[in-house]
Design an enzyme around this catalytic site. Structure first.
Site, PDB file in Angstrom:
ATOM      1  N   GLU A  66      19.552  88.310  71.086  1.00 47.12           N
ATOM      2  CA  GLU A  66      20.216  86.975  71.176  1.00 47.12           C
ATOM      3  C   GLU A  66      21.911  87.183  71.204  1.00 47.12           C
ATOM      4  OE1 GLU A  66      17.064  83.949  68.846  1.00 47.12           O
ATOM      5  OE2 GLU A  66      18.857  84.909  67.612  1.00 47.12           O
ATOM      6  N   CYS A  67      22.241  86.520  72.108  1.00 52.55           N
ATOM      7  CA  CYS A  67      23.914  86.230  72.524  1.00 52.55           C
ATOM      8  C   CYS A  67      24.523  87.571  71.950  1.00 52.55           C
ATOM      9  CB  CYS A  67      24.181  85.205  71.128  1.00 52.55           C
ATOM     10  SG  CYS A  67      25.783  84.521  71.761  1.00 52.55           S
TER      11      CYS A  67
END
Length: 465
Positions: free
Chosen positions: A334-335
């Site tokens: 994620e991210c």
């Protein structure tokens, strides 16, 4: 325990001073020997890092848009276990949420769902009787929100506070319970991603204690404790997210956790563990290899741009991640995790660093936000977490932009936000990487799907061995 002393600290708007007051209250009550549990309304993760540093307990997000109401209440109850006092910091202004014509996702909605008294923080700079008009408007907009008291922030002096207090108490019928003077030395630093490593290094501890001292001097803590303790009993929610009994571990998932990667919703990790994952933490900054016998990897959000040179130099670990991917290990990022898995990362100074290279794209930092806000993510194809067409909820918050290096590019999601629908993420086999921070509680199929893929990989790995 059905009666949990609790208090919502809400602002008249962003910048009213609710974070400064919240941190000061948490530290002051901790100094009195109470176990304080912190919460943050909405998907923010910088403010929860302050809460955790002050209280020593993981702060939790309470979100009534990403989660059902029962699931949000369950998150509150889990966090409050063993605590003497729950302090919930609001987001933006009291009534600001997903929509300008409703309270979905707002601090007001969370306060009503938890039947919690609200302490309204008012920026009283250059105000006298007008302060009462502001507070009265907040009372009238939704009488179901129980505004129990007011704190006047950024007053010029004690005398200024007394003027504001007299006006509010006469016109609004609620107590003005204290104040904070304008003081740059007591202001929380400007928000940016690099703050969380600074918090973890203890660089803000002195500020937290100064805030505790000031709050103890100018805020009626005894009255606040009475208000929080008078909050009505809460009926414990059912099991909206978590099973009644924790499943025995059946897979081992490596979780990246250090100063570069440290944003995870606590419930995401707890849901994985509750349904059968043994979580094994490792540091991409410090470890030369992955933990042994892993069946999956979870690389969460963070700030790889702050540590790009150090991460790029971790060649032994990078090769281990590449081998795990080549072997078919499920990997979810994620991210910040997505940025780490790309081919390169260019920082704000224009320096380019090679990264892991599993995602055929490059990322570049920029000076302004590239994306911010809630997202509904619909699977664009069948992938690691969800089948095509199924949705989950999360949020984006990042300053980098991604440039794919292949065409066609296997997008993972169709995101819906204020700007319409956009493709996002990367999905290929057992790899899924995305800017979107998903809340697993928004769709439990994410947990079951990820664990099932890890079990399949474990079975293949053991057969090879």
């Amino acid at each position: 325990m059905n009666r949990i002393p609790r208090l919502v600290v809400a602002g008249t708007g962003s910048g009213a001073g609710k974070t400064t007051l919240t941190v000061g209250l948490m530290a002051a009550f901790q100094n009195r020997g109470l176990q304080v549990q912190g919460y943050k309304v909405g998907p923010d993760y910088i403010d929860p890092s302050y809460h955790t540093a002050v209280t020593g307990r993981p702060s939790r997000n309470l979100d009534s848009w990403m989660l059902t109401h029962d699931a949000m209440r369950e998150c509150f109850w889990r966090g409050a276990a063993g605590a003497d006092l729950a302090i919930i910091e609001g987001v933006m202004g009291l009534y600001d949420g997903k929509s300008p014509i409703g309270d979905r996702g707002s601090t007001a909605e969370v306060a009503k769902l938890l039947d919690a008294p609200v302490l309204l923080v008012l920026n009283a700079h250059a105000m006298a009787r007008s302060a009462a008009a502001v507070v009265l408007g907040f009372q009238k907009l939704d009488p179901a929100v129980r505004i129990a008291g007011v704190i006047a922030n950024k007053v010029g002096s004690k005398g200024h506070f007394e003027i504001v207090k007299a006006a509010i108490e006469q016109e609004c019928g609620i107590p003005c319970l204290g104040y904070l003077e304008r003081d740059d030395a007591l202001t929380m630093p400007e928000r940016h991603l690099g703050l969380i490593p600074a918090v973890e290094r203890g660089e803000l501890s002195g500020l937290f204690q100064r805030l505790a001292g000031k709050v103890s001097e100018t805020v009626d803590l005894d009255r606040l404790w009475e208000l929080a303790s008078a909050a009505p009993s809460l009926q414990p929610p059912g099991h909206a997210l978590f099973p009644r009994e924790q499943a025995a571990p059946r897979v081992r998932i490596g979780v990246a956790r250090d100063s570069a990667f440290n944003f995870y919703y606590p419930e995401n990790l707890e849901l994985l563990a509750a349904h059968g994952a043994q979580l094994v933490y490792f540091s991409p900054l410090a470890d030369e290899r992955l933990p042994d016998d892993l069946d999956g990897l979870y690389i969460g959000g963070g700030f790889p741009e702050e540590f790009a040179a150090q991460l790029s130099a971790q060649q032994a670990l990078i090769e281990a991640i590449r081998r795990a991917h080549a072997a078919g290990m499920p990997i979810y990022a994620e991210c910040g995790g997505l940025m780490f898995l790309c081919r390169s990362l260019t920082d704000r100074q224009g320096r380019e660093y090679p990264m892991v290279g599993l995602v055929p794209a490059n990322v570049r930092m920029q000076g302004r936000l590239a994306a911010l806000g809630y997202r509904e993510a619909v699977a664009a194809i069948d992938h690691l977490l969800l089948p095509e067409g199924e949705a989950a909820k999360g949020h984006e918050f990042h300053y980098s932009v991604l440039t794919p290096e292949i065409d066609p590019y296997p997008w993972a999601w169709r995101l819906s936000g204020r700007s319409g629908e956009t493709p996002e993420g990367y999905a290929d086999g057992n790899l899924l990487a995305s800017y979107t921070h998903l809340h697993f509680g928004s769709n439990l199929r994410i947990v079951h799907s990820l664990l099932a893929r890890c079990e399949q990989f474990r079975a293949r790995r053991q057969k090879r061995e």
